[in-house]
Design a protein around this motif. Structure first.
Motif, PDB file in Angstrom:
ATOM      1  N   SER A 186       0.844  -1.381  -0.009  1.00 56.24           N
ATOM      2  CA  SER A 186      -0.042  -0.020   0.188  1.00 56.24           C
ATOM      3  C   SER A 186       0.716   1.254   0.066  1.00 56.24           C
ATOM      4  O   SER A 186       0.540   2.238  -0.486  1.00 56.24           O
ATOM      5  N   ASP A 187       1.922   1.124   0.560  1.00 58.54           N
ATOM      6  CA  ASP A 187       2.912   2.556   0.602  1.00 58.54           C
ATOM      7  C   ASP A 187       3.377   2.724  -0.669  1.00 58.54           C
ATOM      8  O   ASP A 187       3.564   3.890  -1.188  1.00 58.54           O
ATOM      9  N   ALA A 188       3.571   1.478  -1.474  1.00 56.19           N
ATOM     10  CA  ALA A 188       4.218   1.706  -2.887  1.00 56.19           C
ATOM     11  C   ALA A 188       3.150   2.392  -3.726  1.00 56.19           C
ATOM     12  O   ALA A 188       3.620   3.239  -4.616  1.00 56.19           O
ATOM     13  N   THR A 189       1.993   1.864  -3.835  1.00 58.55           N
ATOM     14  CA  THR A 189       1.053   2.428  -4.470  1.00 58.55           C
ATOM     15  C   THR A 189       0.541   3.908  -4.067  1.00 58.55           C
ATOM     16  O   THR A 189       0.144   4.762  -5.037  1.00 58.55           O
ATOM     17  N   THR A 190       0.806   4.202  -2.846  1.00 58.90           N
ATOM     18  CA  THR A 190       0.603   5.801  -2.300  1.00 58.90           C
ATOM     19  C   THR A 190       1.801   6.483  -2.937  1.00 58.90           C
ATOM     20  O   THR A 190       1.221   7.715  -3.472  1.00 58.90           O
ATOM     21  N   LEU A 191       2.801   6.183  -3.154  1.00 57.23           N
ATOM     22  CA  LEU A 191       4.078   6.938  -3.489  1.00 57.23           C
ATOM     23  C   LEU A 191       3.917   7.193  -4.944  1.00 57.23           C
ATOM     24  O   LEU A 191       3.992   8.240  -5.553  1.00 57.23           O
ATOM     25  N   LYS A 192       3.425   6.122  -5.622  1.00 57.79           N
ATOM     26  CA  LYS A 192       2.895   6.197  -7.023  1.00 57.79           C
ATOM     27  C   LYS A 192       1.965   7.368  -7.369  1.00 57.79           C
ATOM     28  O   LYS A 192       2.176   8.269  -8.394  1.00 57.79           O
ATOM     29  N   ALA A 193       0.805   7.186  -6.631  1.00 56.06           N
ATOM     30  CA  ALA A 193      -0.042   8.181  -6.732  1.00 56.06           C
ATOM     31  C   ALA A 193       0.377   9.653  -6.575  1.00 56.06           C
ATOM     32  O   ALA A 193       0.071  10.649  -7.314  1.00 56.06           O
ATOM     33  N   ALA A 194       1.189   9.788  -5.501  1.00 57.16           N
ATOM     34  CA  ALA A 194       1.740  10.988  -5.095  1.00 57.16           C
ATOM     35  C   ALA A 194       2.507  11.740  -5.988  1.00 57.16           C
ATOM     36  O   ALA A 194       2.432  12.721  -6.433  1.00 57.16           O
ATOM     37  N   ILE A 195       3.382  10.971  -6.715  1.00 58.50           N
ATOM     38  CA  ILE A 195       4.278  11.203  -7.965  1.00 58.50           C
ATOM     39  C   ILE A 195       3.469  11.845  -9.320  1.00 58.50           C
ATOM     40  O   ILE A 195       3.757  12.872  -9.793  1.00 58.50           O
ATOM     41  N   GLY A 196       2.389  11.265  -9.388  1.00 57.78           N
ATOM     42  CA  GLY A 196       1.869  11.279 -10.626  1.00 57.78           C
ATOM     43  C   GLY A 196       0.954  12.905 -10.437  1.00 57.78           C
ATOM     44  O   GLY A 196       1.115  13.585 -11.366  1.00 57.78           O
ATOM     45  N   ILE A 197       0.527  13.008  -9.421  1.00 55.68           N
ATOM     46  CA  ILE A 197      -0.173  14.268  -9.085  1.00 55.68           C
ATOM     47  C   ILE A 197       0.718  15.462  -9.118  1.00 55.68           C
ATOM     48  O   ILE A 197       0.254  16.547  -9.405  1.00 55.68           O
TER      49      ILE A 197
END
Length: 236
Positions: free
Chosen positions: A212-223
């Motif tokens: 879940s931490d990995a997907t959170t980071l991916k979302a934050a980078i995109g935005i």
């Protein structure tokens, strides 16, 4: 009407010419010949005027007027937006969209904070297993709602395709984050319900949280990338 007058004038010219020839052939007085000459001249003038005011002239005038109107419309057409104006429109579209999404993100963070407080209470003995179970059940349900909400959130109109795609990917990653955290909450509920805290179960829970931490980071980078490219990173 103008065409009829022109036709009559043309006929008069023909009649007057015949009359003039007849007067000359019969050797009529000079006054008679002059009368026929005057008739010819008058008929020619009327015929010329009829031609001038014929429908062809009207069509030409209408065509000229239409061209002038078209030229005026072209001159007053709205000019294309400059790159700076387009960027401002995109900034406004993203800002308006993000103001709504940000509220959901804050609520999502609050839900996850409840998860952490629950485990802290279990660790230091300030929260019973029964209270912990009740809280985690509520957290698990809310995380499922967030997963659906993020998945259904569409990017704003008015952005470039690349920015819209980046936002869609980020929202999908946030949905994955919520789903993984919901899975972790269910794993924790099962551990409490079965009083099973074996190392293998704890390890499974940790792996789910790491995902879940990995997907959170991916979302934050995109935005953040979209914000940066729109010149909004320091404004949000």
């Amino acid at each position: 009407m103008v065409a009829f007058i022109g036709l009559v004038a043309f006929g008069s010219i023909f009649v007057c010419i015949l009359g003039r020839l007849w007067a000359k052939f019969k050797k009529k007085p000079k006054d008679a010949c002059d009368a026929w000459n005057g008739g010819i001249l008058l008929s020619v003038i009327v015929f010329a005027v009829a031609i001038y005011f014929s429908p062809k002239s009207d069509v030409a005038d209408h065509s000229s007027t239409a061209k002038q109107v078209q030229s005026t419309e072209t001159a007053t057409a709205i000019p294309a937006k400059t790159p700076e104006e387009i960027k401002k429109d995109q900034q406004a579209a993203f800002t308006q969209w993000y103001s709504g999404v940000e509220k959901d993100l804050n609520s999502f963070d609050s839900t996850w904070a409840e998860w952490k407080k629950t485990f802290d209470g279990m660790s230091n003995g300030t929260l019973s297993k029964y209270d912990a179970y009740s809280r985690l059940k509520r957290v698990e349900k809310n995380l499922g709602l967030f997963s659906s909400k993020f998945q259904d959130t569409k990017p704003p109109e008015g952005l470039s395709k690349s920015h819209r795609d980046a936002i869609s990917t980020s929202m999908s990653s946030l949905s994955d984050t919520a789903s993984l955290r919901q899975m972790a909450a269910q794993q924790a509920l099962d551990m409490l319900d079965n009083n099973d805290f074996k190392p293998s179960k704890v390890e499974e829970l940790k792996q789910t949280l790491q995902s879940s931490d990995a997907t959170t980071l991916k979302a934050a980078i995109g935005i953040s990338t979209v914000k940066s490219e729109l010149g909004l990173l320091d404004k949000q």
